[in-house]
Design a protein around this motif. Structure first.
Motif, PDB file in Angstrom:
ATOM      1  N   ASN A 120     -33.421 -48.347  31.594  1.00 55.34           N
ATOM      2  CA  ASN A 120     -32.682 -47.322  30.856  1.00 55.34           C
ATOM      3  C   ASN A 120     -33.116 -47.224  29.400  1.00 55.34           C
ATOM      4  O   ASN A 120     -32.980 -46.165  28.779  1.00 55.34           O
ATOM      5  N   VAL A 121     -33.649 -48.296  28.850  1.00 59.34           N
ATOM      6  CA  VAL A 121     -34.160 -48.274  27.474  1.00 59.34           C
ATOM      7  C   VAL A 121     -35.666 -48.027  27.455  1.00 59.34           C
ATOM      8  O   VAL A 121     -36.152 -47.091  26.831  1.00 59.34           O
ATOM      9  N   ASN A 122     -36.423 -48.864  28.167  1.00 65.38           N
ATOM     10  CA  ASN A 122     -37.876 -48.872  28.040  1.00 65.38           C
ATOM     11  C   ASN A 122     -38.566 -47.696  28.710  1.00 65.38           C
ATOM     12  O   ASN A 122     -39.650 -47.289  28.270  1.00 65.38           O
ATOM     13  N   TYR A 123     -37.981 -47.167  29.767  1.00 65.82           N
ATOM     14  CA  TYR A 123     -38.631 -46.089  30.514  1.00 65.82           C
ATOM     15  C   TYR A 123     -37.829 -44.791  30.432  1.00 65.82           C
ATOM     16  O   TYR A 123     -38.244 -43.814  29.816  1.00 65.82           O
ATOM     17  N   ARG A 124     -36.626 -44.826  30.998  1.00 66.09           N
ATOM     18  CA  ARG A 124     -35.787 -43.615  30.978  1.00 66.09           C
ATOM     19  C   ARG A 124     -35.447 -43.206  29.554  1.00 66.09           C
ATOM     20  O   ARG A 124     -35.501 -42.017  29.201  1.00 66.09           O
ATOM     21  N   GLY A 125     -35.091 -44.180  28.708  1.00 66.37           N
ATOM     22  CA  GLY A 125     -34.733 -43.876  27.324  1.00 66.37           C
ATOM     23  C   GLY A 125     -35.894 -43.301  26.551  1.00 66.37           C
ATOM     24  O   GLY A 125     -35.733 -42.363  25.760  1.00 66.37           O
ATOM     25  N   LEU A 126     -37.082 -43.868  26.756  1.00 64.90           N
ATOM     26  CA  LEU A 126     -38.254 -43.326  26.088  1.00 64.90           C
ATOM     27  C   LEU A 126     -38.511 -41.892  26.533  1.00 64.90           C
ATOM     28  O   LEU A 126     -38.840 -41.022  25.722  1.00 64.90           O
ATOM     29  N   TRP A 127     -38.371 -41.623  27.835  1.00 61.86           N
ATOM     30  CA  TRP A 127     -38.570 -40.264  28.342  1.00 61.86           C
ATOM     31  C   TRP A 127     -37.549 -39.300  27.751  1.00 61.86           C
ATOM     32  O   TRP A 127     -37.893 -38.175  27.367  1.00 61.86           O
ATOM     33  N   LEU A 128     -36.295 -39.723  27.645  1.00 59.82           N
ATOM     34  CA  LEU A 128     -35.268 -38.865  27.047  1.00 59.82           C
ATOM     35  C   LEU A 128     -35.631 -38.516  25.605  1.00 59.82           C
ATOM     36  O   LEU A 128     -35.507 -37.357  25.182  1.00 59.82           O
ATOM     37  N   CYS A 129     -36.086 -39.507  24.854  1.00 58.61           N
ATOM     38  CA  CYS A 129     -36.466 -39.267  23.457  1.00 58.61           C
ATOM     39  C   CYS A 129     -37.688 -38.351  23.368  1.00 58.61           C
ATOM     40  O   CYS A 129     -37.717 -37.406  22.566  1.00 58.61           O
ATOM     41  N   SER A 130     -38.680 -38.620  24.183  1.00 60.28           N
ATOM     42  CA  SER A 130     -39.901 -37.818  24.154  1.00 60.28           C
ATOM     43  C   SER A 130     -39.602 -36.377  24.552  1.00 60.28           C
ATOM     44  O   SER A 130     -40.151 -35.430  23.963  1.00 60.28           O
ATOM     45  N   ARG A 131     -38.729 -36.193  25.516  1.00 62.76           N
ATOM     46  CA  ARG A 131     -38.363 -34.834  25.943  1.00 62.76           C
ATOM     47  C   ARG A 131     -37.719 -34.054  24.807  1.00 62.76           C
ATOM     48  O   ARG A 131     -38.043 -32.880  24.577  1.00 62.76           O
ATOM     49  N   GLU A 132     -36.812 -34.692  24.068  1.00 62.02           N
ATOM     50  CA  GLU A 132     -36.166 -34.001  22.953  1.00 62.02           C
ATOM     51  C   GLU A 132     -37.167 -33.689  21.836  1.00 62.02           C
ATOM     52  O   GLU A 132     -37.116 -32.620  21.227  1.00 62.02           O
ATOM     53  N   ALA A 133     -38.066 -34.622  21.570  1.00 59.11           N
ATOM     54  CA  ALA A 133     -39.087 -34.375  20.546  1.00 59.11           C
ATOM     55  C   ALA A 133     -39.967 -33.196  20.944  1.00 59.11           C
ATOM     56  O   ALA A 133     -40.282 -32.329  20.115  1.00 59.11           O
ATOM     57  N   LEU A 134     -40.370 -33.145  22.194  1.00 60.07           N
ATOM     58  CA  LEU A 134     -41.207 -32.046  22.678  1.00 60.07           C
ATOM     59  C   LEU A 134     -40.490 -30.706  22.542  1.00 60.07           C
ATOM     60  O   LEU A 134     -41.107 -29.698  22.168  1.00 60.07           O
ATOM     61  N   ARG A 135     -39.214 -30.697  22.844  1.00 59.05           N
ATOM     62  CA  ARG A 135     -38.450 -29.446  22.734  1.00 59.05           C
ATOM     63  C   ARG A 135     -38.439 -28.915  21.305  1.00 59.05           C
ATOM     64  O   ARG A 135     -38.545 -27.710  21.085  1.00 59.05           O
ATOM     65  N   ILE A 136     -38.301 -29.809  20.347  1.00 53.03           N
ATOM     66  CA  ILE A 136     -38.314 -29.386  18.941  1.00 53.03           C
ATOM     67  C   ILE A 136     -39.714 -28.925  18.536  1.00 53.03           C
ATOM     68  O   ILE A 136     -39.891 -27.866  17.931  1.00 53.03           O
ATOM     69  N   MET A 137     -40.711 -29.711  18.872  1.00 59.96           N
ATOM     70  CA  MET A 137     -42.076 -29.437  18.430  1.00 59.96           C
ATOM     71  C   MET A 137     -42.619 -28.124  18.989  1.00 59.96           C
ATOM     72  O   MET A 137     -43.350 -27.399  18.303  1.00 59.96           O
ATOM     73  N   ARG A 138     -42.274 -27.805  20.216  1.00 59.26           N
ATOM     74  CA  ARG A 138     -42.788 -26.583  20.839  1.00 59.26           C
ATOM     75  C   ARG A 138     -42.368 -25.329  20.089  1.00 59.26           C
ATOM     76  O   ARG A 138     -43.067 -24.318  20.129  1.00 59.26           O
ATOM     77  N   SER A 139     -41.240 -25.395  19.405  1.00 55.68           N
ATOM     78  CA  SER A 139     -40.660 -24.196  18.781  1.00 55.68           C
ATOM     79  C   SER A 139     -41.101 -23.992  17.340  1.00 55.68           C
ATOM     80  O   SER A 139     -40.680 -23.023  16.697  1.00 55.68           O
ATOM     81  N   GLN A 140     -41.950 -24.885  16.804  1.00 59.31           N
ATOM     82  CA  GLN A 140     -42.252 -24.806  15.383  1.00 59.31           C
ATOM     83  C   GLN A 140     -43.708 -24.402  15.128  1.00 59.31           C
ATOM     84  O   GLN A 140     -44.562 -24.435  16.023  1.00 59.31           O
ATOM     85  N   SER A 141     -43.978 -24.030  13.900  1.00 61.84           N
ATOM     86  CA  SER A 141     -45.318 -23.592  13.517  1.00 61.84           C
ATOM     87  C   SER A 141     -46.268 -24.766  13.424  1.00 61.84           C
ATOM     88  O   SER A 141     -45.857 -25.941  13.366  1.00 61.84           O
ATOM     89  N   LEU A 142     -47.571 -24.469  13.405  1.00 60.80           N
ATOM     90  CA  LEU A 142     -48.573 -25.500  13.198  1.00 60.80           C
ATOM     91  C   LEU A 142     -48.416 -26.126  11.812  1.00 60.80           C
ATOM     92  O   LEU A 142     -47.988 -25.470  10.861  1.00 60.80           O
ATOM     93  N   ASP A 143     -48.795 -27.392  11.710  1.00 55.51           N
ATOM     94  CA  ASP A 143     -48.615 -28.066  10.417  1.00 55.51           C
ATOM     95  C   ASP A 143     -49.540 -27.520   9.326  1.00 55.51           C
ATOM     96  O   ASP A 143     -49.228 -27.622   8.144  1.00 55.51           O
ATOM     97  N   CYS A 144     -50.650 -26.903   9.694  1.00 52.78           N
ATOM     98  CA  CYS A 144     -51.518 -26.319   8.667  1.00 52.78           C
ATOM     99  C   CYS A 144     -50.835 -25.153   7.966  1.00 52.78           C
ATOM    100  O   CYS A 144     -51.099 -24.878   6.783  1.00 52.78           O
ATOM    101  N   ASP A 145     -49.925 -24.475   8.673  1.00 60.99           N
ATOM    102  CA  ASP A 145     -49.150 -23.391   8.071  1.00 60.99           C
ATOM    103  C   ASP A 145     -47.914 -23.918   7.356  1.00 60.99           C
ATOM    104  O   ASP A 145     -47.518 -23.397   6.306  1.00 60.99           O
ATOM    105  N   ALA A 146     -47.298 -24.972   7.909  1.00 59.84           N
ATOM    106  CA  ALA A 146     -46.084 -25.535   7.308  1.00 59.84           C
ATOM    107  C   ALA A 146     -46.385 -26.280   6.016  1.00 59.84           C
ATOM    108  O   ALA A 146     -45.547 -26.305   5.101  1.00 59.84           O
ATOM    109  N   TYR A 147     -47.577 -26.884   5.928  1.00 58.84           N
ATOM    110  CA  TYR A 147     -47.933 -27.692   4.765  1.00 58.84           C
ATOM    111  C   TYR A 147     -49.305 -27.277   4.227  1.00 58.84           C
ATOM    112  O   TYR A 147     -50.289 -28.031   4.331  1.00 58.84           O
TER     113      TYR A 147
END
Length: 279
Positions: A120-147
């Motif tokens: 629940n921590v090492n595998y499932r928990g990591l997947w839950l965290c990675s899934r949320e990070a991916l959801r945020i990242m997909r919706s944002q601009s490239l970093d060359c434009d942001a910075y």
């Protein structure tokens, strides 16, 4: 050394209340990242990490460090934490997932409760965290434009980068850790798959596979340390424990644009342990 322009933006580090996670948070700050989200279930540990970062950076008035209590084994807690990061910083450029636990025991001596806790921590928990990070990242601009001030070449630009902490025991094993090895192998497999699936969206996903590291999780007591020193450490070509900082430096490199053509990879940072298994 990573220059101060290699990691502009927002970095999230789960499991940053101690060990590799704390070292990684410090490494991002020392590399010039000024917006940090620290996640852990251990709030006292998070406070200490924040204090260490502020001491290390000194009088940098642009530094913003926010603490988020997060139980990675709880989907609602993970969603709340990542939503809080997005609301606080508006985007997420780097996510390093370090939260982990280890319980020893052969399969016939291992309880279902401990098996589930570990997964629940090492595998499932990591997947839950990675899934949320991916959801945020997909919706944002490239970093060359942001910075634009970072002068990131468009070819190297990314929407985000994820580094998952797996383990050398995802590739080989040792006695008394079947559940841990299985969970870390799952973390590596998820990393490889996500690395393929999100490459076209300019999100990189990689894993770091530490060897025997001198951290609170690996060395919880003198007896365990003595066993490690006389067994796997002696099987490591470098004949020593790794330092959390040595893992952290690789995480920062993989997260940043200097590693722009690396995705779906598992990097062994283990003093030659896996290479030595071939002999």
């Amino acid at each position: 050394m990573t220059s101060k322009t290699d990691v502009p933006g927002v970095a999230l580090i789960s499991g940053s209340g101690s060990g590799i996670g704390r070292a990684t948070a410090l490494a991002f700050a020392q590399a010039g990242c000024t917006r940090l989200a620290l996640l852990d279930l251990n709030e006292a540990g998070l406070s200490t990490t924040k204090e260490l970062i502020e001491e290390a950076v000194g009088s940098n008035t642009s530094l913003k460090v926010h603490i988020f209590k997060c139980d990675v084994s709880n989907p609602d807690s993970v969603t709340r934490a990542y939503t809080g990061v997005k609301e606080t910083f508006s985007r997420l450029d780097y996510a390093v997932h370090c939260a982990g636990v280890i319980y020893f025991g052969r399969s016939t001596d291992f309880s279902l409760e401990d098996f589930d806790k570990q997964n629940n921590v090492n595998y499932r928990g990591l997947w839950l965290c990675s899934r949320e990070a991916l959801r945020i990242m997909r919706s944002q601009s490239l970093d060359c434009d942001a910075y634009p001030e970072a002068q990131i070449p468009p070819t190297r630009a990314q929407r985000g980068s994820i580094v998952n902490i797996s383990s050398g025991l995802a590739l080989v094993s040792q006695s008394n850790c079947p559940a841990y090895s299985g969970a870390k192998a799952g973390a590596l497999a998820v990393t490889r798959s996500d690395g393929i699936d999100y490459a076209s969206e300019r999100i990189r996903v990689n894993a770091v596979l530490p060897g025997i590291v001198d951290s609170p999780m690996t060395n919880p007591d003198p007896e365990t340390r003595k066993w490690l020193e006389t067994n796997p450490v002696q099987s490591t070509p470098m004949r020593r424990f790794g330092l959390p900082e040595e893992i952290a430096d690789v995480c920062v490199f993989l997260a940043g644009n200097k590693a722009s053509f690396v995705t779906g990879a598992g990097w062994c940072v283990d003093g030659g342990f896996i290479a030595g298994m071939a002999y």
